[in-house]
Design a protein around this motif. Structure first.
Motif, PDB file in Angstrom:
ATOM      1  N   ALA A  23       0.829  -1.205   0.000  1.00  0.00           N
ATOM      2  CA  ALA A  23       0.000   0.000   0.000  1.00  0.00           C
ATOM      3  C   ALA A  23       0.865   1.256   0.000  1.00  0.00           C
ATOM      4  N   VAL A  24       1.933   1.247   0.796  1.00  0.00           N
ATOM      5  CA  VAL A  24       2.849   2.395   0.841  1.00  0.00           C
ATOM      6  C   VAL A  24       3.484   2.618  -0.524  1.00  0.00           C
ATOM      7  N   LEU A  25       3.926   1.533  -1.170  1.00  0.00           N
ATOM      8  CA  LEU A  25       4.568   1.653  -2.475  1.00  0.00           C
ATOM      9  C   LEU A  25       3.595   2.158  -3.534  1.00  0.00           C
ATOM     10  N   ILE A  26       2.344   1.725  -3.450  1.00  0.00           N
ATOM     11  CA  ILE A  26       1.332   2.195  -4.406  1.00  0.00           C
ATOM     12  C   ILE A  26       1.086   3.693  -4.220  1.00  0.00           C
ATOM     13  N   VAL A  27       0.930   4.106  -2.959  1.00  0.00           N
ATOM     14  CA  VAL A  27       0.715   5.533  -2.684  1.00  0.00           C
ATOM     15  C   VAL A  27       1.930   6.351  -3.123  1.00  0.00           C
ATOM     16  N   ALA A  28       3.134   5.821  -2.893  1.00  0.00           N
ATOM     17  CA  ALA A  28       4.347   6.513  -3.315  1.00  0.00           C
ATOM     18  C   ALA A  28       4.383   6.695  -4.829  1.00  0.00           C
ATOM     19  N   ALA A  29       4.001   5.641  -5.561  1.00  0.00           N
ATOM     20  CA  ALA A  29       3.992   5.728  -7.025  1.00  0.00           C
ATOM     21  C   ALA A  29       2.953   6.725  -7.512  1.00  0.00           C
ATOM     22  N   LEU A  30       1.764   6.671  -6.917  1.00  0.00           N
ATOM     23  CA  LEU A  30       0.712   7.625  -7.303  1.00  0.00           C
ATOM     24  C   LEU A  30       1.117   9.048  -6.957  1.00  0.00           C
ATOM     25  N   GLY A  31       1.775   9.211  -5.803  1.00  0.00           N
ATOM     26  CA  GLY A  31       2.227  10.537  -5.406  1.00  0.00           C
ATOM     27  C   GLY A  31       3.271  11.101  -6.346  1.00  0.00           C
ATOM     28  N   ALA A  32       4.178  10.227  -6.796  1.00  0.00           N
ATOM     29  CA  ALA A  32       5.207  10.677  -7.729  1.00  0.00           C
ATOM     30  C   ALA A  32       4.605  11.132  -9.049  1.00  0.00           C
ATOM     31  N   LEU A  33       3.493  10.509  -9.432  1.00  0.00           N
ATOM     32  CA  LEU A  33       2.854  10.853 -10.703  1.00  0.00           C
ATOM     33  C   LEU A  33       1.942  12.068 -10.608  1.00  0.00           C
ATOM     34  N   THR A  34       1.365  12.301  -9.425  1.00  0.00           N
ATOM     35  CA  THR A  34       0.327  13.340  -9.314  1.00  0.00           C
ATOM     36  C   THR A  34       0.714  14.555  -8.481  1.00  0.00           C
ATOM     37  N   LEU A  35       1.709  14.429  -7.601  1.00  0.00           N
ATOM     38  CA  LEU A  35       2.020  15.521  -6.674  1.00  0.00           C
ATOM     39  C   LEU A  35       3.294  16.274  -7.011  1.00  0.00           C
ATOM     40  N   GLY A  36       3.911  15.934  -8.131  1.00  0.00           N
ATOM     41  CA  GLY A  36       5.184  16.561  -8.475  1.00  0.00           C
ATOM     42  C   GLY A  36       5.117  18.073  -8.535  1.00  0.00           C
ATOM     43  N   ASP A  37       4.019  18.620  -9.066  1.00  0.00           N
ATOM     44  CA  ASP A  37       3.893  20.068  -9.205  1.00  0.00           C
ATOM     45  C   ASP A  37       3.135  20.709  -8.050  1.00  0.00           C
ATOM     46  N   THR A  38       2.577  19.871  -7.163  1.00  0.00           N
ATOM     47  CA  THR A  38       1.770  20.414  -6.063  1.00  0.00           C
ATOM     48  C   THR A  38       2.642  20.843  -4.894  1.00  0.00           C
ATOM     49  N   LEU A  39       3.540  19.954  -4.473  1.00  0.00           N
ATOM     50  CA  LEU A  39       4.423  20.261  -3.351  1.00  0.00           C
ATOM     51  C   LEU A  39       5.695  20.908  -3.877  1.00  0.00           C
ATOM     52  N   SER A  40       5.589  22.186  -4.221  1.00  0.00           N
ATOM     53  CA  SER A  40       6.705  22.886  -4.846  1.00  0.00           C
ATOM     54  C   SER A  40       6.859  24.270  -4.240  1.00  0.00           C
ATOM     55  N   PHE A  41       7.973  24.916  -4.562  1.00  0.00           N
ATOM     56  CA  PHE A  41       8.202  26.272  -4.070  1.00  0.00           C
ATOM     57  C   PHE A  41       7.246  27.280  -4.713  1.00  0.00           C
ATOM     58  N   ASP A  42       6.789  26.972  -5.909  1.00  0.00           N
ATOM     59  CA  ASP A  42       5.805  27.850  -6.546  1.00  0.00           C
ATOM     60  C   ASP A  42       4.506  27.866  -5.745  1.00  0.00           C
ATOM     61  N   THR A  43       4.087  26.691  -5.302  1.00  0.00           N
ATOM     62  CA  THR A  43       2.877  26.606  -4.484  1.00  0.00           C
ATOM     63  C   THR A  43       3.057  27.354  -3.176  1.00  0.00           C
ATOM     64  N   LEU A  44       4.223  27.207  -2.580  1.00  0.00           N
ATOM     65  CA  LEU A  44       4.509  27.908  -1.330  1.00  0.00           C
ATOM     66  C   LEU A  44       4.512  29.414  -1.532  1.00  0.00           C
ATOM     67  N   ARG A  45       5.120  29.873  -2.609  1.00  0.00           N
ATOM     68  CA  ARG A  45       5.160  31.311  -2.899  1.00  0.00           C
ATOM     69  C   ARG A  45       3.748  31.866  -3.127  1.00  0.00           C
ATOM     70  N   ASP A  46       2.923  31.125  -3.846  1.00  0.00           N
ATOM     71  CA  ASP A  46       1.575  31.605  -4.144  1.00  0.00           C
ATOM     72  C   ASP A  46       0.677  31.648  -2.914  1.00  0.00           C
ATOM     73  N   ASN A  47       0.994  30.834  -1.899  1.00  0.00           N
ATOM     74  CA  ASN A  47       0.131  30.744  -0.713  1.00  0.00           C
ATOM     75  C   ASN A  47       0.798  31.268   0.551  1.00  0.00           C
ATOM     76  N   ARG A  48       1.909  31.948   0.419  1.00  0.00           N
ATOM     77  CA  ARG A  48       2.657  32.336   1.615  1.00  0.00           C
ATOM     78  C   ARG A  48       1.894  33.298   2.503  1.00  0.00           C
ATOM     79  N   GLU A  49       1.152  34.237   1.931  1.00  0.00           N
ATOM     80  CA  GLU A  49       0.412  35.193   2.752  1.00  0.00           C
ATOM     81  C   GLU A  49      -0.671  34.490   3.559  1.00  0.00           C
ATOM     82  N   ALA A  50      -1.373  33.545   2.933  1.00  0.00           N
ATOM     83  CA  ALA A  50      -2.405  32.802   3.650  1.00  0.00           C
ATOM     84  C   ALA A  50      -1.783  31.945   4.751  1.00  0.00           C
ATOM     85  N   LEU A  51      -0.618  31.355   4.471  1.00  0.00           N
ATOM     86  CA  LEU A  51       0.059  30.537   5.474  1.00  0.00           C
ATOM     87  C   LEU A  51       0.518  31.377   6.662  1.00  0.00           C
TER      88      LEU A  51
END
Length: 246
Positions: A23-51
């Motif tokens: 299950a961990v390996l499946i989630v890791a594979a799905l995360g690598a395919l779907t979250l690459g652009d989500t957990l990024s510095f661009d996301t952090l920069r765009d949401n820094r004021e709200a954070l």
């Protein structure tokens, strides 16, 4: 229960032990395919004021949420661990950010270690216990230098974090030794990434991105390599004295 069912039960139990790691390996594979652009510095920069606003209004809650997210990133080997470490410094400062990063990363590492140990690690460790020849010498050498090897896995920058989490579980390393060497061994790297995060607001204000290559600067990588050499010293001394093969 029939004799056939009785014979199948142990095998079914053994297979069941592999389910959490699968299950961990499946989630890791799905995360690598779907979250690459989500957990990024661009996301952090765009949401820094709200954070920052949420941090000022709900500081304790943000600490707990951050730890939970970081633990999930490490436990499921998801992309974004470096971003999370830098974010810890950005949100909480150097001292608290480093502490939060170390606690979260250690907890996530412990989780995946236990999952791997409960599954294939248990069978592989038992097989190594009863083995002979080179595999037996490897196991004995690992036991003799367990602490040094664990520190090396954490301190050498070239070793991926998930490898340093899974490998000890598969070869029968003691959980307590894994836990405390992880907590101490990741401190140097955690300080570096958290330190980068402390000045992240100014970096974003200039329209730039964090320079994570900082860790390879001589004044940073030098002391870390020095710690690597210190961790490897007992192994080297033993080999020079004609000790057992590691």
């Amino acid at each position: 229960m029939t004799e056939t069912q009785t014979m199948k039960t142990p095998r079914a139990r053994r297979l069941l032990r592999h389910v959490p790691l699968i299950a961990v390996l499946i989630v890791a594979a799905l995360g690598a395919l779907t979250l690459g652009d989500t957990l990024s510095f661009d996301t952090l920069r765009d949401n820094r004021e709200a954070l920052m606003a949420f941090r000022d209004a709900h500081f304790a809650a943000l600490v707990l949420i951050f730890i939970g997210i970081y633990v999930a990133i490490v436990a499921f080997s998801l992309p974004g661990a470096a971003v999370a470490s830098v974010t810890g410094g950005f949100l909480f400062g150097l001292a608290l950010g480093t502490a939060v990063n170390v606690v979260a990363a250690t907890a996530g590492a412990a989780a995946i270690f236990l999952v791997a140990r409960w599954g294939p690690g248990q069978a592989l460790s038992a097989r190594m216990e009863t083995s002979e020849g080179r595999l037996q010498r490897l196991r004995e050498g690992l036991r003799e230098h367990e602490i040094s090897v664990l520190f090396l896995l954490r301190l050498v920058p070239a070793v991926p974090f998930f490898v340093a989490n899974l490998l000890p579980a598969l070869v029968g390393v003691r959980f307590w030794n894994f836990l405390w060497t992880t907590a101490l061994g990741i401190v140097p790297g955690a300080i570096v990434f958290t330190w980068i995060g402390v000045g992240l607001g100014e970096v974003f204000a200039r329209g730039e991105s964090p320079d994570l290559s900082l860790i390879w600067e001589p004044y940073i990588i030098g002391p870390i390599l020095g710690l690597c050499a210190l961790a490897a010293l007992p192994i080297a001394v033993r080999m020079l004295r004609g000790g057992k093969e590691v």
